[in-house]
Write a protein that holds these residues in place. Structure first.
Motif, PDB file in Angstrom:
ATOM      1  N   ALA A   1       0.801  -1.255   0.015  1.00 14.20           N
ATOM      2  CA  ALA A   1      -0.052   0.033   0.035  1.00 14.20           C
ATOM      3  C   ALA A   1       0.825   1.202   0.044  1.00 14.20           C
ATOM      4  CB  ALA A   1      -0.898   0.063   1.287  1.00 14.20           C
ATOM      5  N   PRO A   2       0.311   2.328  -0.735  1.00 13.65           N
ATOM      6  CA  PRO A   2       1.114   3.568  -0.593  1.00 13.65           C
ATOM      7  C   PRO A   2       0.907   4.245   0.484  1.00 13.65           C
ATOM      8  CG  PRO A   2      -0.738   3.864  -2.022  1.00 13.65           C
ATOM      9  CD  PRO A   2      -0.721   2.184  -1.570  1.00 13.65           C
ATOM     10  N   PRO A   3       1.699   5.355   1.008  1.00 16.21           N
ATOM     11  CA  PRO A   3       1.234   6.070   1.977  1.00 16.21           C
ATOM     12  C   PRO A   3      -0.057   6.672   2.202  1.00 16.21           C
ATOM     13  CG  PRO A   3       3.505   6.704   1.394  1.00 16.21           C
ATOM     14  CD  PRO A   3       2.814   5.930   0.061  1.00 16.21           C
ATOM     15  N   PRO A   4      -0.829   6.480   3.372  1.00 15.32           N
ATOM     16  CA  PRO A   4      -2.194   7.127   3.342  1.00 15.32           C
ATOM     17  C   PRO A   4      -2.395   8.512   2.800  1.00 15.32           C
ATOM     18  CG  PRO A   4      -1.499   6.208   5.264  1.00 15.32           C
ATOM     19  CD  PRO A   4      -0.224   6.287   4.887  1.00 15.32           C
ATOM     20  N   ASP A   5      -3.410   8.530   1.924  1.00 12.45           N
ATOM     21  CA  ASP A   5      -3.436   9.721   1.307  1.00 12.45           C
ATOM     22  C   ASP A   5      -5.198   9.886   1.141  1.00 12.45           C
ATOM     23  OD1 ASP A   5      -3.898  11.945  -0.663  1.00 12.45           O
ATOM     24  OD2 ASP A   5      -1.853  11.731  -1.286  1.00 12.45           O
ATOM     25  N   VAL A   6      -5.638  11.134   1.294  1.00 17.14           N
ATOM     26  CA  VAL A   6      -7.131  11.342   1.172  1.00 17.14           C
ATOM     27  C   VAL A   6      -7.510  11.190  -0.113  1.00 17.14           C
ATOM     28  CG1 VAL A   6      -7.135  13.777   1.118  1.00 17.14           C
ATOM     29  CG2 VAL A   6      -9.197  12.565   1.765  1.00 17.14           C
ATOM     30  N   LEU A   7      -6.543  11.311  -1.173  1.00 17.80           N
ATOM     31  CA  LEU A   7      -6.986  11.384  -2.605  1.00 17.80           C
ATOM     32  C   LEU A   7      -6.802   9.859  -3.217  1.00 17.80           C
ATOM     33  CD1 LEU A   7      -5.468  14.751  -3.798  1.00 17.80           C
ATOM     34  CD2 LEU A   7      -7.926  14.191  -3.114  1.00 17.80           C
ATOM     35  N   THR A   8      -6.356   9.076  -2.400  1.00 14.74           N
ATOM     36  CA  THR A   8      -6.136   7.784  -3.283  1.00 14.74           C
ATOM     37  C   THR A   8      -6.602   6.595  -2.085  1.00 14.74           C
ATOM     38  OG1 THR A   8      -3.803   7.749  -2.211  1.00 14.74           O
ATOM     39  CG2 THR A   8      -4.180   8.388  -4.530  1.00 14.74           C
ATOM     40  N   GLN A   9      -7.351   6.898  -1.202  1.00 12.14           N
ATOM     41  CA  GLN A   9      -7.856   6.172  -0.349  1.00 12.14           C
ATOM     42  C   GLN A   9      -9.000   5.277  -0.661  1.00 12.14           C
ATOM     43  OE1 GLN A   9      -9.777   8.210   2.882  1.00 12.14           O
ATOM     44  NE2 GLN A   9     -10.763   9.537   1.630  1.00 12.14           N
TER      45      GLN A   9
ATOM     46  N   GLY B   1      -8.417   2.273  -3.279  1.00 16.11           N
ATOM     47  CA  GLY B   1      -7.120   2.644  -3.681  1.00 16.11           C
ATOM     48  C   GLY B   1      -6.282   1.977  -4.721  1.00 16.11           C
ATOM     49  N   PRO B   2      -5.084   2.082  -4.918  1.00 19.16           N
ATOM     50  CA  PRO B   2      -4.239   1.677  -6.076  1.00 19.16           C
ATOM     51  C   PRO B   2      -3.904   0.039  -5.844  1.00 19.16           C
ATOM     52  CG  PRO B   2      -2.948   3.216  -4.919  1.00 19.16           C
ATOM     53  CD  PRO B   2      -4.235   3.325  -4.404  1.00 19.16           C
ATOM     54  N   THR B   3      -3.861  -0.174  -4.784  1.00 13.46           N
ATOM     55  CA  THR B   3      -3.619  -1.719  -4.235  1.00 13.46           C
ATOM     56  C   THR B   3      -4.692  -2.571  -3.759  1.00 13.46           C
ATOM     57  OG1 THR B   3      -2.888  -1.511  -1.966  1.00 13.46           O
ATOM     58  CG2 THR B   3      -1.252  -1.270  -3.632  1.00 13.46           C
ATOM     59  N   GLY B   4      -5.999  -1.920  -3.675  1.00 14.21           N
ATOM     60  CA  GLY B   4      -7.188  -2.613  -3.270  1.00 14.21           C
ATOM     61  C   GLY B   4      -7.143  -2.521  -1.970  1.00 14.21           C
TER      62      GLY B   4
END
Length: 303
Positions: free
Chosen positions: A55-63, A124-127
């Motif tokens: 998972a990428p770092p938490p981000d409100v735009l990719t959550q 998010g990008p990884t599910g």
């Protein structure tokens, strides 16, 4: 889900349902059935989700954002079956005869097939992996809460003239810190409003809760409606009866045209909310459905 639905026995072990969502699943709905057995006085529903690695770092735009709803034994397409919706605002909700979490309707827990509604608002990008837990509890059979509905025919002032109001107002059922009716009236008076359209997210429960406040403030028009949150845009019903209005555009055979027709058939005004706010894919995880994407599907002559 395949096979028989899990059994939810009163005071038995919680029903645990798990699954995963991946990019491409967003803007869809999962209906998770469970069998509620007789003797249940209260249902508690909890849910959570975590991004799948790496998972990428938490981000409100990719959550990932999963929304929660609950449907009773009368069916997940029947108005009588709708027990509430809270978006992603509460990780734990409950319903019983005389009380319920914000956004949910109190009432008896009828035995039969219930459904947790999991709305996949954004991925998010990884599910993400999600878990839903349902606990049935015994208890004394408390009397159902008495309804105190708004008088839809109430007239505060009969004289023609200019009156002030705000057509987009959220209260108790729309936010964990949303104001109770008395507090919202105080805010409205401070703003010198004459009419108060209470447009809670999706739900209709407030129709039966504002009667006493309306009677205590006869110089104001309390006008319940709702903001109908679809994953492709938000629309609004103003002045409709307290019946259920579908909100799940794209689920099974539900379309925005059907939603618009139902609002109009109930005698309400149909509006489109903030159609250009937060457009494009960047903001979809933060404010899913804010930008209106259904302009080719609504009847603009009936807006």
């Amino acid at each position: 889900m395949r096979g028989l639905p899990p059994i939810c026995e009163p005071d038995g072990p919680p029903v645990v349902i798990e699954g995963r969502v991946f990019p491409g699943d967003e803007k869809t709905y999962l209906m998770l059935p469970f069998d509620v057995r007789p003797g249940t006085a209260r249902l508690d529903v909890e849910y959570e989700w975590d991004a799948l690695p790496p998972a990428p770092p938490p981000d409100v735009l990719t959550q990932t954002v999963l929304d929660l709803g609950l449907w009773g034994a009368r069916g997940y397409r029947a108005a009588e079956g709708f027990r509430g919706w809270s978006g992603d605002r509460h990780r734990h909700v409950f319903v019983q005869a005389d009380a319920a979490q914000r956004g949910y309707r109190p009432g008896p827990i009828e035995p039969g097939l219930w459904h947790v509604e999991l709305g996949i608002g954004a991925v998010g990008p990884t599910g993400a992996a999600w878990t839903v837990k349902v606990q049935a509890r015994r208890g004394p059979s408390a009397p159902a809460r008495a309804a105190d509905p708004v008088d839809a025919a109430h007239v505060a002032k009969a004289e023609p003239g200019w009156y002030h109001g705000d057509f987009h107002m959220h209260a108790w059922h729309s936010h964990p810190d949303g104001p109770r009716p008395e507090a919202l009236v105080g805010f409205a008076r401070a703003a010198r409003l004459d009419f108060l359209p209470i447009t809670e997210y999706v739900v209709n429960h407030h129709w039966d809760e504002w009667g006493a406040v309306q009677r205590a403030n006869p110089d104001l028009v309390v006008w319940p409606g709702r903001e109908i949150v679809t994953y492709h845009g938000h629309v609004q019903a103003l002045g409709e009866t307290p019946g259920f209005v579908e909100f799940r555009h794209g689920f099974e055979d539900v379309t925005i045209r059907d939603i618009q027709a139902a609002v109009r058939a109930a005698g309400a005004l149909f509006g489109v909310n903030h159609p250009t706010t937060f457009p494009g894919p960047l903001f979809r995880a933060m404010c899913r459905g804010f930008a209106f994407e259904l302009g080719d599907e609504v009847d603009w002559d009936a807006v």
